[in-house]
Design an enzyme around this catalytic site. Structure first.
Site, mmCIF file in Angstrom:
data_model
loop_
_atom_site.group_PDB
_atom_site.id
_atom_site.type_symbol
_atom_site.label_atom_id
_atom_site.label_comp_id
_atom_site.label_asym_id
_atom_site.label_seq_id
_atom_site.Cartn_x
_atom_site.Cartn_y
_atom_site.Cartn_z
ATOM 1 N N ALA A 1 51.437 35.813 31.436
ATOM 2 C CA ALA A 1 50.415 35.740 30.389
ATOM 3 C C ALA A 1 49.016 35.434 30.910
ATOM 4 C CB ALA A 1 50.810 34.671 29.355
ATOM 5 N N TYR A 2 48.889 34.991 32.153
ATOM 6 C CA TYR A 2 47.579 34.607 32.660
ATOM 7 C C TYR A 2 46.694 35.842 32.824
ATOM 8 C CZ TYR A 2 49.480 29.972 33.796
ATOM 9 O OH TYR A 2 50.047 28.719 33.739
ATOM 10 N N GLY A 3 45.638 35.883 32.021
ATOM 11 C CA GLY A 3 44.733 37.031 32.081
ATOM 12 C C GLY A 3 45.430 38.331 31.758
#
Length: 330
Positions: A52-54
């Site tokens: 989900a990061y970026g």
């Protein structure tokens, strides 16, 4: 840098982990490269990311830097699947289909055949626990992950999942870790999560040990224009700790730092790093310069009196039943 065993497993991780939540969005490839090299040069091994990061950009950037900046063999890559960061956008989906699809996507972005630690990012009642844990088992037995863990689980959820995995005959994926927010500003995990982890052999990975950046002291006089709180996507993440209670704790950290001739972030980070059960404190820096300040804390040890003062000013209120002393019940 000291290497610590992750729970009851044979895996050892550096006591400081490199968080990459801002990579690919607020941290560009140049700064990411410098961070990764500095971290590895200091003896750091644990690199933490998530699907989900970026929206996957963090994993892509790590994949582009592995071997070209630092040898893959010298790093432990941990990623997460199942949902976004707490309080952030994105729907939590911890079904077998969603988790394994995300793992395949993560491996593609990282350009890896396997990750060292794969974690479920959050609990959800929408999928049976057994199904979620079965996905972890499949990831390990298929060779796509070496170890399995959970993240942001409550105490009872942590215990239920760990006990379930232990009870499965011949399991190849016992839980080895739980990743939770833990700092002088957020000690809620001390109520039940940390005791559960200690009893069941899970190592604790502490995310946001600097109180989402507030414990650096940068917000004492307002919100700097180049800070996370000044951005639209991170302002709600930081605002939680811009209150009177937090300000009192930050003042105590800054006072301790002055007495030790250290940075406030070094004091706050060392406090978390050396709490019982913590295998690693995961710190995310936006720039290479910020990471160098973080790595400077590795040699710091807090005197007992300072640790006691910080314990007191940030003390967690315990009620029934956690705070009831043995023998005091009728």
């Amino acid at each position: 840098m000291e290497q610590r065993r992750l729970g009851g497993s044979g895996l050892s991780v550096s006591r400081l982990g490199l968080g990459t939540m801002t990579w690919g969005r607020d941290t560009d490839q140049h700064d990411a490269r410098e961070q990764l090299k500095a971290f590895a040069d200091a003896g750091g091994t644990l690199v933490d990311t998530a699907a989900a990061y970026g929206n996957g950009e963090s994993e892509k950037l790590i994949g582009a830097l592995l071997d070209s900046a630092v040898s893959r063999a010298n790093l432990l890559i941990a990623t997460k699947a199942g949902g976004g960061r707490p309080g952030g956008p994105g729907r939590v989906d911890v079904s077998r289909r969603a988790l394994l699809d995300q793992l395949d996507d993560s491996l593609d972005r990282l350009d890896l055949d396997y990750v060292d630690l794969w974690q479920v990012a959050a609990w959800s009642d929408a999928a049976p626990m057994e199904e979620t844990l079965g996905a972890l088992e499949h990831a390990v037995t298929s060779g796509r992950a070496r170890y399995a863990g959970v993240s942001n689980y409550a105490g009872w959820q942590t215990a239920a999942a760990a006990v379930h995995q232990r009870a499965v005959a011949g399991t190849q994926a016992p839980l080895v870790s739980t990743q939770v927010e833990y700092s002088l500003l957020e000690r809620g995990v001390e109520r039940e999560v940390l005791p559960a982890a200690a009893r069941l052999g899970l190592g604790v990975l502490a995310w946001s040990p600097l109180g989402r950046g507030v414990l650096t002291g940068k917000y004492r006089s307002g919100t700097p224009a180049d800070s996370r709180a000044a951005t639209t996507h991170f302002a709600p993440f930081v605002d939680k700790y811009l209150d009177a209670r937090s300000a009192k704790i930050v003042d105590a950290v800054c006072t301790a730092a002055d007495g030790l001739d250290a940075l406030p972030l070094e004091v706050a980070l060392t406090w978390v790093r050396d709490r019982p059960g913590v295998a690693a404190a995961i710190v995310g820096a936006r720039t290479a310069g910020q990471l160098r300040d973080v790595l400077g804390s590795d040699d710091l040890e807090l005197p007992a009196e300072i640790r006691a003062a910080l314990d007191e000013v940030s003390a967690l209120e315990l009620g029934y039943p956690e705070g009831v002393a043995p023998g005091s019940r009728p």
